[in-house]
Design an enzyme around this catalytic site. Structure first.
Site, PDB file in Angstrom:
ATOM      1  CB  CYS A  85      -0.955  -0.044   1.189  1.00 36.81           C
ATOM      2  SG  CYS A  85      -2.222   1.207   1.137  1.00 36.81           S
ATOM      3  CG  HIS A 194      -3.403  -3.639   3.345  1.00 38.57           C
ATOM      4  ND1 HIS A 194      -2.403  -2.965   4.000  1.00 38.57           N
ATOM      5  CD2 HIS A 194      -4.057  -2.726   2.603  1.00 38.57           C
ATOM      6  CE1 HIS A 194      -2.453  -1.682   3.681  1.00 38.57           C
ATOM      7  NE2 HIS A 194      -3.453  -1.506   2.832  1.00 38.57           N
ATOM      8  CD  GLU A 196      -0.612  -5.460   5.876  1.00 39.85           C
ATOM      9  OE1 GLU A 196      -0.654  -6.077   4.799  1.00 39.85           O
ATOM     10  OE2 GLU A 196      -0.807  -4.227   5.959  1.00 39.85           O
TER      11      GLU A 196
END
Lengths: 222, 81
Positions: A85, A194, A196
Site C-alpha cells: 500500500c 494488504h 498482513e
C-alpha cells in the site's frame, strides 16, 4: 531469519506486518525511519499507512528518510523488499519500481475485501502460492491506481513482472488490473492490497495473505 | 525578496479524477464555460534578493527530485515579477 518492518511517522500497519512476519515463522525487527541502521535484517517490509501525512505526494517524503537510503542501497544489491500500500507508493517514488500510484478513478477511499490472482510465483515474496492462485485480502486506499506509460506497461507484461492482478471489476482504475509488480531482479515487490491483514480468519477475511510471509521465510532459509 | 513559482501539473495523458470532479461540479453551480479542468499544484518559494542562475538551477533540480514526480507530472519554474 530477521525481517525488518519500517515505521515512518503516520505508518499504520507496522504492527500487523510484524505480527504477520512472526506468523510466517521469521523474527520481526522494528526499524525507525530516522535511524540509519538496518539492525542486520535479511529482508524489509514497508507497511501501509500515511507516512509523513501523505504530504506532497504519497511516499514522496518517506523516500528521503535516513533508513530509506540504506534500504534502497541494499535492495539494489538484492535484499528482498516488500512495500504494501503506502509502502508500494514509497517504492515507486524511490524509483525501485516503475510507474506511480494515483488517485482512485472514482475518487473514493476504498476499504473492502478484494480478490486478487497471483501471477508471478518466482519472487521471494510469492513462492508459497501456485501460479494463478486467487486469494481474498483487504484493499484499503485512496491512491491505488497504478499508472505508467505504454512502453513500461508492455515491458512489465512481457517480463512477467506483474505479480498480482485484481479479479473482477477494476476497483481503482489501475492499468491492466495491476495490484502488484516486481523489479527486474525480482527481489523488490510492491502490492496495493494488504496480505498482513489476512493471516487468520479471526481478524481477516481469509488466512491467504500468510503466503507472502511464509514465502519470505522459505527464500531466506534457502 | 523574490518569489520563485513552481507549477506542477499531471502529464496530459494521466487521468486526473480530481480535475474531472471539479469539471462536473461546475455546471451544477450554473458555470457552463468549462470544457475540461485539470488540477495541479503551485509552490511559492521566497529567496533573498534577485535569484542567481545557480539558484534557479537548484530550484529546477528540486522540482525534478522532490516537488514533482517526473513519471506522472510536468513542472514549470518561473520568477514572479
Amino acid at each position: 531469519m530477521r525481517v525488518g518492518v519500517v515505521t515512518f511517522p503516520g505508518t499504520l500497519d507496522d504492527r500487523d506486518a510484524a505480527r504477520a512476519v512472526r506468523a510466517g515463522g521469521a523474527e520481526a525487527v522494528s526499524l525507525w525511519h530516522g535511524d540509519a541502521d538496518l539492525k542486520k535484517v535479511d529482508a524489509v517490509i514497508l507497511p501501509g499507512g500515511f507516512s509523513y501525512g501523505d504530504y506532497l505526494r504519497c511516499g514522496a517524503i518517506s523516500r528521503f528518510a535516513p533508513v530509506m537510503t540504506l534500504i534502497i542501497e541494499e535492495a539494489k544489491k538484492g535484499m528482498p523488499l516488500l512495500g504494501i500500500c503506502n509502502g508500494f507508493q514509497v517504492l515507486c517514488e524511490s524509483h525501485l519500481l516503475p510507474g506511480a500510484l494515483t488517485r482512485n478513478s472514482d475518487l473514493h477511499f476504498l476499504c473492502r475485501d478484494q480478490k486478487i490472482s497471483i501471477e508471478n510465483i518466482n519472487t521471494p515474496w510469492t513462492s508459497s502460492f501456485t501460479q494463478g492462485e486467487e486469494i481474498l485480502i483487504p484493499l484499503k486506499n485512496g491512491e491505488g491506481s497504478f499508472q505508467c506509460d505504454d512502453a513500461t506497461l508492455k515491458l512489465l507484461e512481457g517480463e512477467g513482472r506483474i505479480i498480482a492482478r485484481y479479479v473482477g471489476e477494476n476497483p481503482n482504475g489501475s492499468r491492466n488490473l495491476i495490484a502488484g509488480i516486481t523489479n527486474v531482479q525480482g527481489n523488490v515487490v510492491g502490492l496495493m492490497p494488504h496480505p498482513e491483514h489476512a493471516i487468520d480468519t479471526l481478524t481477516g477475511p481469509s488466512a491467504q495473505g500468510l503466503g507472502f510471509f511464509t514465502s519470505i521465510l522459505n527464500a531466506l532459509v534457502k | 525578496m523574490t518569489k520563485i513559482v513552481v507549477d506542477v501539473m499531471l502529464k496530459p495523458e494521466i487521468l486526473d479524477p480530481q480535475g474531472n470532479a471539479v469539471a462536473s461540479a461546475l455546471p451544477r453551480l450554473g458555470f457552463t464555460f468549462a470544457q475540461s479542468v485539470r488540477q495541479g499544484k503551485r509552490f511559492e518559494i521566497e529567496v533573498a534578493g534577485e535569484p542567481t542562475a545557480a539558484q534557479l538551477a537548484e530550484v529546477e533540480k528540486a522540482a525534478e527530485v522532490l516537488l514533482s514526480n517526473p513519471v506522472i507530472e510536468n513542472y514549470v519554474v518561473r520568477v514572479e515579477k
